[in-house]
Write an enzyme that holds these catalytic residues in place. Structure first.
Site, PDB file in Angstrom:
ATOM      1  N   ASP A  47       0.675  -1.135  -0.052  1.00  0.00           N
ATOM      2  CA  ASP A  47      -0.082   0.187  -0.042  1.00  0.00           C
ATOM      3  C   ASP A  47       0.974   1.300  -0.199  1.00  0.00           C
ATOM      4  O   ASP A  47       1.801   1.301   1.094  1.00  0.00           O
ATOM      5  CB  ASP A  47      -0.904   0.045   1.215  1.00  0.00           C
ATOM      6  CG  ASP A  47      -1.597   1.451   1.588  1.00  0.00           C
ATOM      7  OD1 ASP A  47      -1.996   2.049   0.579  1.00  0.00           O
ATOM      8  OD2 ASP A  47      -1.644   1.529   2.798  1.00  0.00           O
ATOM      9  N   ASP A  77      -1.773  -1.346  -3.935  1.00  0.00           N
ATOM     10  CA  ASP A  77      -2.194  -0.898  -5.107  1.00  0.00           C
ATOM     11  C   ASP A  77      -1.157  -0.947  -6.116  1.00  0.00           C
ATOM     12  O   ASP A  77       0.061  -1.602  -5.769  1.00  0.00           O
ATOM     13  CB  ASP A  77      -2.260   0.687  -4.722  1.00  0.00           C
ATOM     14  CG  ASP A  77      -0.884   1.456  -3.846  1.00  0.00           C
ATOM     15  OD1 ASP A  77       0.024   1.559  -4.490  1.00  0.00           O
ATOM     16  OD2 ASP A  77      -1.456   1.879  -2.833  1.00  0.00           O
ATOM     17  N   ASP A 107      -8.890 -17.630 -16.167  1.00  0.00           N
ATOM     18  CA  ASP A 107      -9.704 -18.076 -14.982  1.00  0.00           C
ATOM     19  C   ASP A 107     -10.425 -19.182 -15.449  1.00  0.00           C
ATOM     20  O   ASP A 107     -11.281 -19.108 -16.470  1.00  0.00           O
ATOM     21  CB  ASP A 107     -10.346 -16.912 -14.204  1.00  0.00           C
ATOM     22  CG  ASP A 107     -10.919 -17.513 -13.082  1.00  0.00           C
ATOM     23  OD1 ASP A 107     -10.358 -17.918 -12.094  1.00  0.00           O
ATOM     24  OD2 ASP A 107     -12.025 -17.362 -12.860  1.00  0.00           O
ATOM     25  N   GLU A 129      -6.307 -21.598 -16.365  1.00  0.00           N
ATOM     26  CA  GLU A 129      -6.624 -22.565 -15.173  1.00  0.00           C
ATOM     27  C   GLU A 129      -7.710 -23.436 -15.814  1.00  0.00           C
ATOM     28  O   GLU A 129      -8.860 -23.193 -16.126  1.00  0.00           O
ATOM     29  CB  GLU A 129      -7.167 -21.768 -14.004  1.00  0.00           C
ATOM     30  CG  GLU A 129      -7.574 -22.492 -12.843  1.00  0.00           C
ATOM     31  CD  GLU A 129      -8.292 -21.657 -11.814  1.00  0.00           C
ATOM     32  OE1 GLU A 129      -8.482 -21.970 -10.673  1.00  0.00           O
ATOM     33  OE2 GLU A 129      -9.148 -20.452 -12.281  1.00  0.00           O
TER      34      GLU A 129
END
Length: 486
Positions: free
Chosen positions: A17, A25, A191, A248
């Site tokens: 962060d 981020d 995915d 995946e």
């Protein structure tokens, strides 16, 4: 196509962060690229960074062509991409083709205007069309009072499944890939890509284990998926450079995964068999042996407990596992923080974020020993993992005997490994295999094991190398110019 030597997975919320929000981020990723370059990785894979309500950790995408403001938006992504390329690191994005968020404008349009441009982009029915269950539990069909019909979702109700049988869906999704490829992205991790091809009849699934929530996802195969993958690959191949597509394909039958990988489909598909294996040389031997020519090996991820935690919270085992991961053939994926030997964080009930309890492996990555561990906020979105004051980049880099340095040496050594992988005969407690002129011996036992070998030891996972033909307990070694154990 040149596959990356080693891919490093970043879960952005947990990496670093820079704004004080307690959420990692993209500028935090950029700030730590020198660490990745020093480590030697060839590519970084970013878990979803798109705008999302966050019901499923960003895998409920609300806009495929933008970056969530919590990560810094598109400007932060462009800075990251430029900085990564300056260091010779490729950038892969997580692409979620099976479903969108229920907040995506396409779904909002589909539920409010059934005859409109997006009316048939999802799976709708007047009543549940089959017996499918969600991987999160419960029926895979949810009634929508706005449209007055049920919609299909193999994951949470906040993630309605796209209907790839519709030309509009295919065009929009492929155009989304082009948006990022035009920007300079080097590839994608797709995915649950085995799910996108669907028989429009949606036949019932024959469940063998009603308690297994992943059974449908882990067994669903439809030949239409192969045709869709070829269309996706055409898009990537139309761009210059080394664009990479890893999928995946979480099929329980690992041998079936190979049918999704060739010169016209995926470049690689994840092999989760080591991640699912118990601590046993015999089990790892059998899985390595059937891994195929070019698997994408994984030991840990944002979806599973870290491998140190799974294997008894022992660093010696984490070191042996890392040695196998980074010396096997194919493409290894390293989950952020594994190089520090991190274990899962203990998450109090009051701080749980994930509906399936996967928060422990998503704990923040520590960079310095001081409180706050290099983050702009001392109170991140999840608790720190154990031993963060010691298991951090600054502390471990100062210690050349640390697991961090082991990862660096393994990644450097990997560039000298060539050829396929040949499993060798060895004592029961030892996993042994050959890579070109190198041999790897991994003793999984907590006692010394005699294993005859020849050659020069170039790396050992622990403080003690082999002596007089005996491997130290729970230790792996790499040897050069070896014919293998007798």
């Amino acid at each position: 196509m040149s596959r990356p030597d080693v891919v490093y997975q970043v879960y952005p919320r947990s990496f670093m962060d820079t704004t004080g929000t307690g959420v990692g981020d993209l500028d935090g990723v950029t700030a730590r690229l020198d660490h990745l370059a020093w480590l030697g990785v060839g590519a970084v894979w970013l878990s979803p960074i798109h705008p999302s309500p966050g019901v499923d950790g960003g895998y409920d995408v609300a806009d495929y062509r933008d970056v969530d403001a919590c990560f810094g938006g598109l400007p932060a992504f462009d800075r990251l991409l430029t900085a990564a390329h300056e260091r010779g690191i490729r950038v892969l994005l997580d692409w979620v083709p099976n479903h969108t968020s229920a907040a995506h404008p396409w779904f909002v349009s589909s539920r409010t205007d059934p005859t409109g441009p997006h009316g048939d982009w999802y799976w709708w029915a007047d009543e549940p069309a089959n017996n499918w269950r969600s991987a999160f539990g419960g029926p895979a069909w949810t009634f929508d009072p706005v449209r007055g019909q049920y919609y299909l979702h193999l994951f949470t109700p906040a993630q309605p499944d796209l209907n790839w049988n519709r030309q509009g869906v295919r065009t929009a999704m492929l155009d989304g890939l082009r948006f990022w490829l035009d920007r300079g992205v080097d590839g994608f991790r797709a995915d649950v890509v085995n799910l996108i091809g669907r028989d429009p009849a949606l036949p019932d699934h024959v469940y063998t284990d009603p308690a297994d929530l992943d059974e449908l996802v882990g067994s669903y195969r439809d030949p239409r998926t192969h045709g869709l993958l070829r269309q996706i690959r055409v898009v990537l191949d139309s761009y210059p450079g080394q664009r990479f597509l890893v999928g995946e394909v979480p099929l329980a039958d690992q041998s079936a995964v190979a049918s999704y990988v060739d010169e016209r489909q995926l470049h690689a598909a994840f092999d989760f068999s080591l991640m699912e294996a118990p601590w046993s040389a015999e089990e790892w031997r059998s899985r390595i042996a059937r891994g195929g020519a070019a698997p994408a090996w994984v030991l840990s991820s944002h979806d599973q407990p870290r491998h140190r935690t799974r294997h008894g919270d022992r660093e010696d085992r984490a070191r042996v596992a890392a040695t196998v991961l980074l010396t096997a053939n194919g493409t290894p994926f390293v989950y952020a923080g594994e190089e520090f030997g991190l274990g899962d964080a203990v998450i109090p009930e009051s701080r749980r974020r994930d509906p399936l309890g996967r928060d422990g492996s998503r704990a923040p990555v520590p960079w310095t020993p001081a409180p706050g561990h290099g983050w702009a906020s001392a109170d991140p979105w999840l608790p720190w993992p154990p031993e963060a004051a010691h298991r951090n980049a600054e502390t471990l880099r100062a210690d050349e005997t640390s697991i961090l340095w082991l990862y660096r040496r393994l990644i450097a050594l990997r560039r000298d490994l060539d050829g396929g992988l040949t499993v060798l005969d060895s004592p029961r407690e030892v996993l042994a295999y050959r890579r070109g002129r190198h041999t790897v011996l991994a003793n999984f036992a907590d006692h010394p094991v005699r294993a005859q070998y020849r050659g020069r030891v170039v790396l050992t996972s622990g403080p003690a190398g082999p002596a007089d033909g005996v491997l130290a307990p729970c230790t792996a070694v790499v040897l050069d110019d070896v014919t293998g154990p007798a």
